[in-house]
Structures are given as structure tokens and as C-alpha cells.
Design a protein around this motif. Structure first.
Motif, PDB file in Angstrom:
ATOM      1  N   GLU A  87       0.850  -1.187   0.000  1.00  0.00           N
ATOM      2  CA  GLU A  87       0.000   0.000   0.000  1.00  0.00           C
ATOM      3  C   GLU A  87       0.886   1.238   0.000  1.00  0.00           C
ATOM      4  OE1 GLU A  87      -2.550  -0.214   3.356  1.00  0.00           O
ATOM      5  OE2 GLU A  87      -3.652  -1.982   2.649  1.00  0.00           O
ATOM      6  N   VAL A  88       0.508   2.233  -0.803  1.00  0.00           N
ATOM      7  CA  VAL A  88       1.269   3.470  -0.938  1.00  0.00           C
ATOM      8  C   VAL A  88       0.310   4.647  -0.797  1.00  0.00           C
ATOM      9  CG1 VAL A  88       2.685   4.875  -2.472  1.00  0.00           C
ATOM     10  CG2 VAL A  88       3.025   2.412  -2.392  1.00  0.00           C
ATOM     11  N   VAL A  89       0.732   5.643  -0.031  1.00  0.00           N
ATOM     12  CA  VAL A  89      -0.067   6.850   0.147  1.00  0.00           C
ATOM     13  C   VAL A  89       0.132   7.750  -1.066  1.00  0.00           C
ATOM     14  CG1 VAL A  89      -0.492   8.854   1.603  1.00  0.00           C
ATOM     15  CG2 VAL A  89       0.154   6.678   2.650  1.00  0.00           C
ATOM     16  N   ALA A  90      -0.960   8.090  -1.734  1.00  0.00           N
ATOM     17  CA  ALA A  90      -0.903   8.943  -2.917  1.00  0.00           C
ATOM     18  C   ALA A  90      -0.760  10.408  -2.505  1.00  0.00           C
ATOM     19  CB  ALA A  90      -2.169   8.741  -3.753  1.00  0.00           C
ATOM     20  N   PRO A  91      -0.340  11.270  -3.419  1.00  0.00           N
ATOM     21  CA  PRO A  91      -0.175  12.690  -3.079  1.00  0.00           C
ATOM     22  C   PRO A  91      -1.449  13.351  -2.580  1.00  0.00           C
ATOM     23  CG  PRO A  91       0.929  12.185  -5.143  1.00  0.00           C
ATOM     24  CD  PRO A  91       0.158  10.963  -4.769  1.00  0.00           C
ATOM     25  N   ASP A  92      -2.623  12.872  -3.047  1.00  0.00           N
ATOM     26  CA  ASP A  92      -3.870  13.484  -2.603  1.00  0.00           C
ATOM     27  C   ASP A  92      -4.383  12.913  -1.296  1.00  0.00           C
ATOM     28  OD1 ASP A  92      -4.523  10.980  -3.437  1.00  0.00           O
ATOM     29  OD2 ASP A  92      -6.109  11.577  -4.822  1.00  0.00           O
ATOM     30  N   GLY A  93      -3.603  12.072  -0.636  1.00  0.00           N
ATOM     31  CA  GLY A  93      -4.012  11.484   0.635  1.00  0.00           C
ATOM     32  C   GLY A  93      -4.668  10.131   0.503  1.00  0.00           C
ATOM     33  N   GLY A  94      -5.000   9.706  -0.704  1.00  0.00           N
ATOM     34  CA  GLY A  94      -5.584   8.389  -0.898  1.00  0.00           C
ATOM     35  C   GLY A  94      -4.547   7.287  -0.804  1.00  0.00           C
ATOM     36  N   VAL A  95      -4.987   6.042  -0.979  1.00  0.00           N
ATOM     37  CA  VAL A  95      -4.106   4.886  -0.843  1.00  0.00           C
ATOM     38  C   VAL A  95      -4.177   4.054  -2.114  1.00  0.00           C
ATOM     39  CG1 VAL A  95      -3.627   2.767   0.452  1.00  0.00           C
ATOM     40  CG2 VAL A  95      -4.380   4.819   1.663  1.00  0.00           C
ATOM     41  N   LEU A  96      -3.007   3.756  -2.689  1.00  0.00           N
ATOM     42  CA  LEU A  96      -2.889   2.837  -3.811  1.00  0.00           C
ATOM     43  C   LEU A  96      -2.373   1.512  -3.276  1.00  0.00           C
ATOM     44  CD1 LEU A  96      -1.125   5.241  -6.353  1.00  0.00           C
ATOM     45  CD2 LEU A  96      -3.582   4.820  -6.112  1.00  0.00           C
ATOM     46  N   SER A  97      -2.906   0.402  -3.755  1.00  0.00           N
ATOM     47  CA  SER A  97      -2.498  -0.899  -3.226  1.00  0.00           C
ATOM     48  C   SER A  97      -2.491  -1.936  -4.338  1.00  0.00           C
ATOM     49  CB  SER A  97      -3.434  -1.356  -2.103  1.00  0.00           C
ATOM     50  OG  SER A  97      -4.741  -1.583  -2.596  1.00  0.00           O
ATOM     51  N   ALA A  98      -1.703  -2.983  -4.097  1.00  0.00           N
ATOM     52  CA  ALA A  98      -1.635  -4.135  -4.997  1.00  0.00           C
ATOM     53  C   ALA A  98      -1.344  -5.367  -4.153  1.00  0.00           C
ATOM     54  CB  ALA A  98      -0.571  -3.944  -6.070  1.00  0.00           C
ATOM     55  N   SER A  99      -1.955  -6.505  -4.503  1.00  0.00           N
ATOM     56  CA  SER A  99      -1.819  -7.725  -3.715  1.00  0.00           C
ATOM     57  C   SER A  99      -1.274  -8.846  -4.583  1.00  0.00           C
ATOM     58  CB  SER A  99      -3.168  -8.138  -3.111  1.00  0.00           C
ATOM     59  OG  SER A  99      -3.659  -7.148  -2.240  1.00  0.00           O
ATOM     60  N   HIS A 100      -0.653  -9.792  -3.888  1.00  0.00           N
ATOM     61  CA  HIS A 100      -0.155 -11.011  -4.530  1.00  0.00           C
ATOM     62  C   HIS A 100      -0.624 -12.187  -3.681  1.00  0.00           C
ATOM     63  CE1 HIS A 100       2.646 -13.615  -6.793  1.00  0.00           C
ATOM     64  NE2 HIS A 100       2.756 -14.255  -5.639  1.00  0.00           N
ATOM     65  N   GLY A 101      -1.383 -13.102  -4.259  1.00  0.00           N
ATOM     66  CA  GLY A 101      -1.853 -14.262  -3.524  1.00  0.00           C
ATOM     67  C   GLY A 101      -3.132 -13.967  -2.741  1.00  0.00           C
ATOM     68  N   THR A 102      -3.592 -14.993  -2.030  1.00  0.00           N
ATOM     69  CA  THR A 102      -4.822 -14.909  -1.239  1.00  0.00           C
ATOM     70  C   THR A 102      -4.505 -14.448   0.173  1.00  0.00           C
ATOM     71  OG1 THR A 102      -5.759 -16.729  -2.534  1.00  0.00           O
ATOM     72  CG2 THR A 102      -6.855 -16.167  -0.458  1.00  0.00           C
ATOM     73  N   ALA A 103      -5.282 -13.503   0.663  1.00  0.00           N
ATOM     74  CA  ALA A 103      -5.037 -12.940   1.995  1.00  0.00           C
ATOM     75  C   ALA A 103      -5.385 -13.954   3.074  1.00  0.00           C
ATOM     76  CB  ALA A 103      -5.857 -11.667   2.187  1.00  0.00           C
ATOM     77  N   PRO A 104      -4.492 -14.166   4.071  1.00  0.00           N
ATOM     78  CA  PRO A 104      -4.790 -15.078   5.182  1.00  0.00           C
ATOM     79  C   PRO A 104      -5.667 -14.389   6.217  1.00  0.00           C
ATOM     80  CG  PRO A 104      -2.611 -14.154   5.447  1.00  0.00           C
ATOM     81  CD  PRO A 104      -3.134 -13.620   4.147  1.00  0.00           C
ATOM     82  N   VAL A 105      -5.996 -15.132   7.276  1.00  0.00           N
ATOM     83  CA  VAL A 105      -6.844 -14.573   8.336  1.00  0.00           C
ATOM     84  C   VAL A 105      -6.090 -13.518   9.122  1.00  0.00           C
ATOM     85  CG1 VAL A 105      -8.176 -15.112  10.406  1.00  0.00           C
ATOM     86  CG2 VAL A 105      -8.156 -16.713   8.482  1.00  0.00           C
ATOM     87  N   GLU A 106      -4.828 -13.792   9.448  1.00  0.00           N
ATOM     88  CA  GLU A 106      -4.045 -12.866  10.252  1.00  0.00           C
ATOM     89  C   GLU A 106      -2.826 -12.405   9.461  1.00  0.00           C
ATOM     90  OE1 GLU A 106      -3.077 -14.290  14.089  1.00  0.00           O
ATOM     91  OE2 GLU A 106      -5.082 -15.055  14.513  1.00  0.00           O
ATOM     92  N   VAL A 107      -2.531 -11.111   9.560  1.00  0.00           N
ATOM     93  CA  VAL A 107      -1.417 -10.525   8.829  1.00  0.00           C
ATOM     94  C   VAL A 107      -0.589  -9.669   9.770  1.00  0.00           C
ATOM     95  CG1 VAL A 107      -2.646 -10.502   6.621  1.00  0.00           C
ATOM     96  CG2 VAL A 107      -2.828  -8.538   8.153  1.00  0.00           C
ATOM     97  N   GLN A 108       0.619  -9.370   9.343  1.00  0.00           N
ATOM     98  CA  GLN A 108       1.492  -8.433  10.042  1.00  0.00           C
ATOM     99  C   GLN A 108       1.819  -7.277   9.096  1.00  0.00           C
ATOM    100  OE1 GLN A 108       5.473  -9.965  10.825  1.00  0.00           O
ATOM    101  NE2 GLN A 108       5.142 -11.654   9.382  1.00  0.00           N
ATOM    102  N   GLU A 109       1.906  -6.064   9.654  1.00  0.00           N
ATOM    103  CA  GLU A 109       2.090  -4.864   8.851  1.00  0.00           C
ATOM    104  C   GLU A 109       3.448  -4.249   9.129  1.00  0.00           C
ATOM    105  OE1 GLU A 109      -1.115  -2.308   9.789  1.00  0.00           O
ATOM    106  OE2 GLU A 109      -2.669  -3.611   8.930  1.00  0.00           O
ATOM    107  N   ILE A 110       4.109  -3.809   8.068  1.00  0.00           N
ATOM    108  CA  ILE A 110       5.429  -3.175   8.162  1.00  0.00           C
ATOM    109  C   ILE A 110       5.355  -1.858   7.393  1.00  0.00           C
ATOM    110  CG2 ILE A 110       7.882  -3.407   7.648  1.00  0.00           C
ATOM    111  CD1 ILE A 110       7.441  -6.457   7.688  1.00  0.00           C
ATOM    112  N   ASP A 111       5.660  -0.762   8.074  1.00  0.00           N
ATOM    113  CA  ASP A 111       5.593   0.555   7.445  1.00  0.00           C
ATOM    114  C   ASP A 111       6.712   0.732   6.420  1.00  0.00           C
ATOM    115  OD1 ASP A 111       3.356   1.331   8.807  1.00  0.00           O
ATOM    116  OD2 ASP A 111       4.443   2.359  10.410  1.00  0.00           O
ATOM    117  N   ILE A 112       6.406   1.420   5.335  1.00  0.00           N
ATOM    118  CA  ILE A 112       7.392   1.815   4.331  1.00  0.00           C
ATOM    119  C   ILE A 112       7.618   3.313   4.506  1.00  0.00           C
ATOM    120  CG2 ILE A 112       7.914   1.960   1.876  1.00  0.00           C
ATOM    121  CD1 ILE A 112       6.052  -0.354   1.386  1.00  0.00           C
ATOM    122  N   ALA A 113       8.819   3.688   4.875  1.00  0.00           N
ATOM    123  CA  ALA A 113       9.129   5.086   5.161  1.00  0.00           C
ATOM    124  C   ALA A 113      10.230   5.573   4.233  1.00  0.00           C
ATOM    125  CB  ALA A 113       9.554   5.261   6.620  1.00  0.00           C
TER     126      ALA A 113
END
Length: 685
Positions: A388-414
Motif C-alpha cells: 500500500e502506498v499513500v498517494a499525493p492526494d491522501g488516498g491509498v494505492l495498493s496491490a496484492s499477490h496471492g490470497t489474503a490469510p486470516v491474520e497478517v502483520q504490517e510493516i511501514d514503508i518510510a
């Protein structure tokens, strides 16, 4: 007192039992053990001593802990079993009492150790069974684990000792059933007890599903111990060895269980258990494949060369093949298995270069995001990745690979301290367990991805900003042309005609001439107002007439009835014209937003000029900007005005409340090594 008694009692009992086993082994000859069909007792008792160490450590730090007590009971039982195992050949050779009792305990009571393992799985790590509907299931599993020990207590000797009669009678009761019926019941009991182990493992999985973060980490330590036990069993079955090797393998399994339970109960965060589990599984898989290949190569070499060469030649050929061919082959094979299990995380340079090559072949951010998701999935061999990437207008662009599991972990991109997006990975599965090295690789990949995404966003934003500037410039030109052509031009033309008519009438009709001159004077005044408006749009006259500070104070006076504005300025004289205009426009737009949207009662404007840049800050005590609000035209114009000069502008909502607009407007050539505008010598607090 009781807190000290339990660990001391366990230690004394187990040490005494191991010491007795050692003495009995030393006092018993090999022929005496062979006559009783037994082996050394110390090797049987030592694993129990390892469990006793774990029980003592747990009970010292957690007095009364149910799991620690259970470990202590199992340890005492285990070491006592070893002592009686050594007593049987010693007493039999010397015709001492207690031989039958020792043989009975060893033959019929040892199965209770398996029940202790099942109870450990059911109680770890809280010391309590699962609640709710699962409590009944856990109790059924616990009762099933007692089926084999109880049946061994009741079964007749011919059924228990199918390979031969015992030294003496060990029957506790005489069942009124045939040996065939007792044998069938014993087999059913075996199935129940061994099935209870599977049930206990299933209950561990259920507990893991309902556990919190700390308890899950504790259960992972137990998982590692279980993996080690399974690997030991497989190694023993594959090697088909006995004696000392089997004892060492059993000791390793028990030691792993003792260490994992102790660490899991007392300090679950001591080490990276996820990485340990992943490393154990990977190493076991690599070792298994290598052993199979070793056996195949050995068998092929023996078949092809064994009869043609003597022993010395065979040894030489095997050494040459091992150095020249097989060692590189095994290294390549190990790397292939690791890549199949864990992806390319072991090849740090290759993973980074592959990501760079993939990003180089993609264009827009919409194309880069799927490439990033695929690169992370390939590198870490995980089934799901979302970028997921924050767009200049404040929105969010995202792209996925594979099927999402029940539980996930999040890592910030700075990027340079600014969060530009996040990476979402599965939270469970050994492939999602990241070691310290894996985390370092992940940081490198995230950093490179952040730079690429940020550069692409900035390039896109720059292009859009340039387009807006060009469009805005052309709109301004069109507006000025329209105002001059349709407004000022006809007005001046009308004035000229009126003056000409006044000149013609001055002799014949002086009153009419004076009337025409008055009308011309009025039209000239209106034309001058149009000129002032055009000039103000190009550059506020107040900047030339009053200066930046006074012009800003004039803006503050205009909004002061609605908002109490405080203005502070320092070093604002002699600034470049473009910087003055940008600062004036930013302050004006910010104050307008304060009046229209903030609902504030007070605002503060601060201007601080340094050696190479002007800092502008407008802060209010209003309601702030909600997290879901997208940036409007006004906020975007603030940033664009700053970026036109090579500066930056940010709008933040501090924890204390309100909204703060900060802008840095450079007017020198100085830049730091990152290309950013340096902050002046003193910063606005």
C-alpha cells in the motif's frame, strides 16, 4: 517454606535416583545384565534428570506452577524407573528381595510417562485446561492417555511379555478373561493412548488459535521442542542404531523439551523463536535430502566400483569424487532446498538486485506496486503480500499477490522519516518467521522500494504540478488579456472619444464639454481600479508599500474579528520578491482556512528568516483535520507554492490539537547532502 520445598524435594529425589542408578551400573556386571535382559540404568535415568532441572528452574521462579509440578512428577517417575531398572539385574544376581517389584514397575508403570507428556501438552503454558466446550474434549484426551497404563497394570504376563516370560510374576490382579481378550483390550488401549497424543497436539493448535501474543510465543517454543522430538525419532528410525546413539538422541529430545518449556514459561522473548523454528525445519529438510543423496551415491559407487577396485583404490576414488564433484553438488542441492522452502532470503545481494531490475522495467506506480508485491512474495516465499502506498492526494494505492490469510502483520514503508506506505505479510506459518538476518534483508528491500515508489510519486506529482502551473499560467494570461481587451481597452477608448467630443464642444457648449470631461474622469478612475486589481493579482501592492511583515499583519487584521491572530516576524526585510509573494499567499490561504474550516478562536503566525531560507508557520487551536479528509485545492496550492521555489510545505495536526502549517521557502543555493532545504540556524518551537 512450601515454595522452597517443592524444587528441593524434586532435586533431591532425582539426584538420589540417578546416583543410585550409577552405583547399580558399576556394581552389576555385563553378564548379570544379560541374564536379566536389561541394559545400563544410568542412561535411562539421565533424561529424567534433565526434566528435573527444568522443573526446579520453573518452580523457583514460579512457585506452585502446575506445569512445573507436572515436570517434577514426570522427572521423579523417570529417574525412579531408571533406578528400579538397574535394581532388577543387581538383586536377581544376588537373590535379594524386591526383584519382582522392580520388574513390575519397569514393565507396567513406564507407560504413565506417556500420559505425563499428554498432560503437559494439555496444560502448557497456563497450567489450566482450555475453557468452554474444549474443556470436555481435553478431559476426554487426558482419560484416553491413561488407557494403556491402566491396561498394562491389569493385563496378564503372557500378554504384556509376548516375547517371553518375565523373570518373576508381575501380575497385579487375575482378570477373569482369556489371554486373547486381554490382548485385544491391550491393543485398543494402545490405540487410545497413542491417539491421545494426536488429540493433545490438536488441543495445542486450538489453544494457539485463541491465544494472545505472549501465549503464542510460548506455544512456539513447545512447537520447536515437538519438531526436535519428531526429528530425533526419524533419525533413530533411519539410522537403525541402538545403544549409545539411541541414548544420545533421546537425551537431545528430552533436553530440547526441557529447555523449550523452561524458556517458554519464564522468558518467551529470550530469543527469536520464529527464526529458530524456521532454521530447524530448513536444516532438517536439507539434511534429509542430503542423506538420501549420500546413500544413493554410496550405493551406486559400491555397485559400480566395489568389485573392480581394491579397498585403497575405492577410498581414493570416493575422496576425489567427494572433493571435485559431490561437495559442490551437495552445496548446490542445499541451496536449492532452502530456496524452495524459504525463497531467496538467503541471497541478500541477489534479492536486492532482482528487485531493482524488476522496478527498472516498470513505469508508473500502478505498475510498480504489483511488481513489488511479487518481488516480496518470491523473496520470502510467502503466499500473500500486499503493498500500500499513500498517494499525493491522501488516498491509498495498493496491490496484492496471492490470497489474503486470516491474520497478517504490517510493516511501514518510510522515506526520509516520512511514512509513504506499508507492507502486509502473513502473520503465521514458518515462512513468515523472520530471523534477524531476514529482517535486515526486509529493511533493505523496503528501503529500496520506498525510494523507488517515492521517486515515482514525486515524478508523477512533479509532472502534474507542472501541468497545473502551465494551465494556471495560461489561464492567468487569458484572464489578463480578457480584462485588458474587454475592460481596460474599451474604457480608455471611451475616455478618448469623450475627451475629443469635449474638445469639439468647448467653444460652442462649455457646459456640455465640462460634463463630458467629468464622465471621462469617472471612467479613468474605474480603469485605474481595474489596473490596481490586475496588479494586485500579479503581486500584492501591500508588499511593496508596507513590506512582508506589515502586509501579513494587515491580513491578520482582516480576520481578527473572527479569530485572534498573533503575528511574530524576524529578519523579513530584503527578501526576494518571489519568496515574499509565496509567504504572503501561504499565510493568506492558511488564515482563510482557519476562518472557514477550523472553528478556532486563536491563531499564531510566525515568520523566521535564516541565512538561506524563510520559515513560515501558521498554527491554530481549532478542530484539526480528520484522518479521512483528503487534501483540497487550498492545501495543494500551499504545497505547490513552496515547491515552486524548491522548498517544502506540510500540514500537520499535533497531539495538543489544532492545525499547523509549516513551510520552508529557500532563497539561497545551499542544500544538504540529501537535496533537502536546510533548516535555518534557529527553528520555530
Amino acid at each position: 517454606m512450601r515454595k522452597v520445598f517443592e524444587p528441593v524435594a524434586i532435586a533431591v529425589i532425582c539426584l538420589a535416583a540417578v546416583a543410585a542408578s550409577l552405583w547399580l551400573d558399576l556394581a552389576t556386571t555385563g553378564a548379570e545384565r544379560a541374564a536379566a535382559s536389561t541394559e545400563q540404568a544410568t542412561t535411562t535415568a539421565v533424561p529424567g534428570l534433565l526434566l528435573a532441572v527444568a522443573a526446579v528452574v520453573v518452580l523457583v521462579h514460579r512457585p506452585g506452577d502446575a506445569v512445573g509440578r507436572l515436570l517434577g512428577v514426570v522427572a521423579c517417575w523417570w529417574t525412579l524407573d531408571g533406578t528400579l531398572y538397574g535394581w532388577v539385574p543387581f538383586s536377581l544376581a544376588r537373590d535379594l528381595p524386591g526383584t519382582d517389584l522392580g520388574y513390575w514397575f519397569v514393565a507396567r508403570m513406564g507407560a504413565f510417562l506417556l500420559s505425563g507428556l499428554v498432560l503437559l501438552l494439555l496444560l502448557y503454558p497456563t497450567g489450566r485446561l482450555l475453557g468452554g466446550r474444549w474443556r470436555t474434549v481435553a478431559m476426554v484426551v487426558a482419560c484416553a492417555s491413561l488407557a494403556l497404563p491402566v491396561m498394562l497394570l491389569l493385563a496378564p504376563d503372557p500378554v504384556v511379555f509376548s516375547a517371553g516370560e518375565p523373570v518373576g510374576s508381575t501380575e497385579l490382579v487375575d482378570l477373569p478373561v482369556s489371554d486373547a481378550t486381554a490382548a485385544t483390550a491391550l491393543r485398543v488401549a494402545q490405540l487410545l493412548t497413542f491417539g491421545s497424543v494426536i488429540g493433545a497436539v490438536a488441543m495445542v493448535w486450538v489453544r494457539h488459535r485463541h491465544a494472545d501474543a505472549r501465549e503464542r510465543t510460548q506455544l512456539k517454543w513447545l512447537l520447536w521442542a515437538g519438531i526436535m522430538c519428531v526429528l530425533v525419532v526419524l533419525a533413530g528410525a533411519t539410522l537403525s542404531v541402538g545403544g549409545t546413539v539411541t541414548t544420545v538422541l533421546l537425551g537431545l529430545a528430552v533436553a530440547a523439551l526441557a529447555v523449550s518449556v523452561s524458556v517458554g514459561l519464564l522468558r518467551p522473548g529470550l530469543g527469536d523463536v520464529d527464526a529458530l523454528v524456521a532454521w530447524t525445519l530448513t536444516t532438517a529438510a536439507v539434511a534429509g535430502v542430503v542423506v538420501v543423496v549420500d546413500l544413493a551415491v554410496l550405493a551406486a559407487g559400491t555397485t559400480l566400483l566395489g568389485e573392480q577396485l581394491d579397498e585403497r583404490d575405492v577410498t581414493l576414488v570416493v575422496l576425489v569424487l567427494a572433493v571435485v564433484v559431490y561437495s559442490p553438488l551437495r552445496t548446490w542441492l542445499g541451496g536449492l532446498v532452502r530456496r524452495a522452502l524459504l525463497g531467496r532470503r538467503g541471497d541478500r545481494y541477489g534479492a536486492v538486485s532482482a528487485l531493482a531490475a524488476r522496478l527498472e522495467t516498470t513505469g508508473t506506480v500502478d505498475e510498480q506496486l504489483p511488481a513489488l508485491a511479487g518481488a516480496f512474495a518470491e523473496t520470502f516465499k510467502v503466499g500473500h503480500v500486499r503493498v500500500e502506498v499513500v498517494a499525493p492526494d491522501g488516498g491509498v494505492l495498493s496491490a496484492s499477490h496471492g490470497t489474503a490469510p486470516v491474520e497478517v502483520q504490517e510493516i511501514d514503508i518510510a522515506y526520509q522519516g516520512e511514512r509513504v506506505g506499508r507492507l502486509v505479510l502473513p502473520a503465521q506459518g514458518f515462512r513468515s518467521m523472520l530471523s534477524q538476518r531476514d529482517q535486515g534483508l526486509l529493511v533493505d528491500l523496503v528501503r529500496q522500494a520506498a525510494v523507488a515508489v517515492r521517486a515515482r510519486l514525486l515524478a508523477t506529482e512533479l509532472q502534474e504540478s507542472r501541468e497545473r502551473l502551465v494551465l494556471g499560467r495560461e489561464d492567468d494570461r487569458r484572464r489578463i488579456r480578457r480584462d485588458l481587451h474587454d475592460g481596460l481597452g474599451p474604457a480608455l477608448g471611451g475616455v478618448a472619444l469623450r475627451l475629443q467630443a469635449a474638445g469639439n464642444a468647448i467653444d460652442d457648449d462649455p457646459d456640455r464639454a465640462r460634463e463630458l470631461v467629468a464622465l471621462a474622469r469617472t471612467e479613468i478612475g474605474e480603469a485605474l481600479d481595474d489596473v490596481r486589481r490586475l496588479v494586485h493579482d500579479l503581486r500584492p501592492p501591500a508588499l511593496d508599500d508596507l513590506g512582508l511583515e506589515a502586509a501579513v499583519r494587515q491580513q491578520a487584521d482582516r480576520v481578527r474579528p473572527e479569530v485572534d491572530v498573533e503575528v511574530e516576524a524576524e529578519g523579513t526585510t530584503g527578501l526576494p520578491a518571489a519568496v515574499e509573494v509565496a509567504a504572503y499567499r501561504i499565510v493568506a490561504e492558511s488564515l482563510t482556512n482557519v476562518v472557514r474550516h477550523a472553528g478556532a478562536s486563536r491563531a499564531r503566525v510566525r515568520l523566521l528568516a535564516g541565512t538561506s531560507a524563510l520559515e513560515v508557520e501558521v498554527a491554530d487551536d481549532g478542530r484539526g483535520i480528520g484522518p479521512g479528509v483528503t487534501a483540497g485545492v487550498g492545501l495543494l496550492s500551499l504545497r505547490e507554492r513552496a515547491e515552486e521555489l524548491g522548498g517544502r510545505c506540510e500540514v500537520v495536526c499535533p497531539a495538543s490539537g489544532g492545525t499547523t502549517v509549516r513551510a520552508v521557502l529557500p532563497y539561497g543555493a545551499a542544500r544538504d547532502e540529501t537535496g533537502r532545504v536546510p533548516v535555518p540556524g534557529r527553528t520555530i518551537p
